[in-house]
Design a protein around this motif. Structure first.
Motif, PDB file in Angstrom:
ATOM      1  N   VAL A   3      -8.855   7.190  -4.118  1.00  0.00           N
ATOM      2  CA  VAL A   3      -9.371   6.002  -3.466  1.00  0.00           C
ATOM      3  C   VAL A   3     -10.697   6.270  -2.789  1.00  0.00           C
ATOM      4  CG1 VAL A   3      -7.092   5.046  -3.089  1.00  0.00           C
ATOM      5  CG2 VAL A   3      -8.094   6.519  -1.332  1.00  0.00           C
ATOM      6  N   THR A  11     -16.994   0.381   4.637  1.00  0.00           N
ATOM      7  CA  THR A  11     -16.310   0.423   3.345  1.00  0.00           C
ATOM      8  C   THR A  11     -15.120   1.365   3.410  1.00  0.00           C
ATOM      9  OG1 THR A  11     -18.367  -0.026   2.170  1.00  0.00           O
ATOM     10  CG2 THR A  11     -16.577   0.931   0.896  1.00  0.00           C
ATOM     11  N   ARG A  14     -12.316  -0.253   5.320  1.00  0.00           N
ATOM     12  CA  ARG A  14     -11.651  -1.289   4.539  1.00  0.00           C
ATOM     13  C   ARG A  14     -10.709  -0.679   3.497  1.00  0.00           C
ATOM     14  NH1 ARG A  14     -17.030  -5.040   3.916  1.00  0.00           N
ATOM     15  NH2 ARG A  14     -16.633  -6.426   5.680  1.00  0.00           N
ATOM     16  N   LYS A  15     -11.173   0.390   2.837  1.00  0.00           N
ATOM     17  CA  LYS A  15     -10.329   1.027   1.826  1.00  0.00           C
ATOM     18  C   LYS A  15      -9.110   1.668   2.464  1.00  0.00           C
ATOM     19  CE  LYS A  15     -13.972   1.813  -1.576  1.00  0.00           C
ATOM     20  NZ  LYS A  15     -14.776   2.806  -2.313  1.00  0.00           N
ATOM     21  N   GLU A  19      -5.126   0.567   1.909  1.00  0.00           N
ATOM     22  CA  GLU A  19      -4.111   1.537   1.517  1.00  0.00           C
ATOM     23  C   GLU A  19      -2.958   1.567   2.519  1.00  0.00           C
ATOM     24  OE1 GLU A  19      -3.730   3.779  -1.148  1.00  0.00           O
ATOM     25  OE2 GLU A  19      -5.161   2.394  -2.043  1.00  0.00           O
ATOM     26  N   LEU A  80     -11.206   9.194   4.064  1.00  0.00           N
ATOM     27  CA  LEU A  80     -11.599   7.829   4.419  1.00  0.00           C
ATOM     28  C   LEU A  80     -11.564   7.636   5.928  1.00  0.00           C
ATOM     29  CD1 LEU A  80      -9.752   5.659   1.729  1.00  0.00           C
ATOM     30  CD2 LEU A  80     -12.195   6.162   1.851  1.00  0.00           C
TER      31      LEU A  80
END
Length: 288
Positions: A3, A11, A14-15, A19, A80
């Protein structure tokens, strides 16, 4: 599939949020359930999932334990999480000498929005302006500024337009009145170039541009310009900026947002279709 990919801190948030929500849904848990497990209010869970706040290391570890995430996935999500907390100065900081606090706030929301809804009764929206058009309306509006400062404000407007073609593309739904097309900003040739530009940019897949014709009468009448920003999670926008001669006002209260979202839908309903809008723009550009 991993991912993790390149992108901004927003970004990444948000990812990660998407998840985390997927993992929660997989276990059949509500945000209230997770909040009880993590000893926090469910609104905190929602804000992390919606990327409205960064995820701390403590909360991340708690999420991973609760959702029973394996080591490979945990490593991807941890990247992330780290990237989502990075503090990168915004590009408009270089223009701090000409950008007001209100404008900086507007730019911050625009830079993080997924969707923008804009209504303009007399002018072409900033994201759709040519440089000549932007310069023509910036000069008179900021008479106290010197030429270099006017140049800077025009540069900011041109830089904003990159969101329409960025990797993190902004979806724009813009509605104007026919008066915005017929007002001769910058002179006849500059206005013709602006109209041609509108036809070109309206062909972008993420841009919807519609015009309310004079024939719409009171159904298409609203004196004040406004912009709505959405993070893409809900059908209605999350925040609004209302323009006046004195200032641009930020609104995020439920009553104002409900009214402005409804007003935009009504104005869009009075506008021509995309195809008929292009035909009208082309007729006006030809002097008809």
């Amino acid at each position: 599939m991993a991912v993790v990919s390149s992108g901004s801190p927003l970004t990444a948030r948000r990812k990660l949020g998407a998840e985390l929500r997927r993992l929660r849904d997989r276990l059949g848990l509500t945000t209230e359930d997770v909040g009880a497990q993590l000893n926090c209010h469910n609104s905190k869970i929602s804000r992390v999932e919606l990327a409205k706040r960064a995820c701390t290391r403590k909360d991340f570890d708690a999420f991973m334990e609760l959702y029973e995430v394996d080591e490979e996935k945990r490593s991807e999500l941890a990247e992330l999480m780290v990237r989502g907390k990075q503090r990168i100065p915004p590009w408009w900081q270089a223009y701090a000498d000409v950008i007001s606090a209100n404008y900086a706030e507007f730019l911050a929301y625009e830079s993080e929005a997924i969707r923008s809804l804009e209504y303009q009764p007399l002018l072409i929206p900033g994201l759709l302006q040519t440089e000549s058009y932007a310069r023509a309306i910036t000069g008179p509006g900021f008479a106290a500024l010197g030429p270099d400062q006017v140049d800077s404000l025009v540069e900011v407007r041109m830089r904003r337009q990159e969101r329409l073609r960025d990797e993190e593309t902004l979806t724009l739904d813009a509605v104007v009145t026919e008066a915005a097309l017929r007002l001769q900003v910058g002179g006849a040739e500059a206005m013709r170039a602006q109209l041609r530009h509108l036809v070109e940019v309206a062909s972008l897949p993420n841009v919807t541009f519609r015009v309310i014709p004079f024939e719409a009468g009171e159904n298409g009448a609203s004196p004040g310009a406004f912009t709505l920003f959405s993070d893409g999670q809900e059908s209605d926008a999350d925040v609004a900026f209302m323009e006046s001669t004195e200032a641009t006002t930020f609104r995020d209260d439920a009553l104002a947002l409900r009214r402005l979202n409804r007003l935009f839908r009504n104005l869009a309903g009075a506008a021509l279709s995309d195809q008929d809008t292009v035909k009208l723009v082309e007729r006006i550009e030809k002097g008809q």
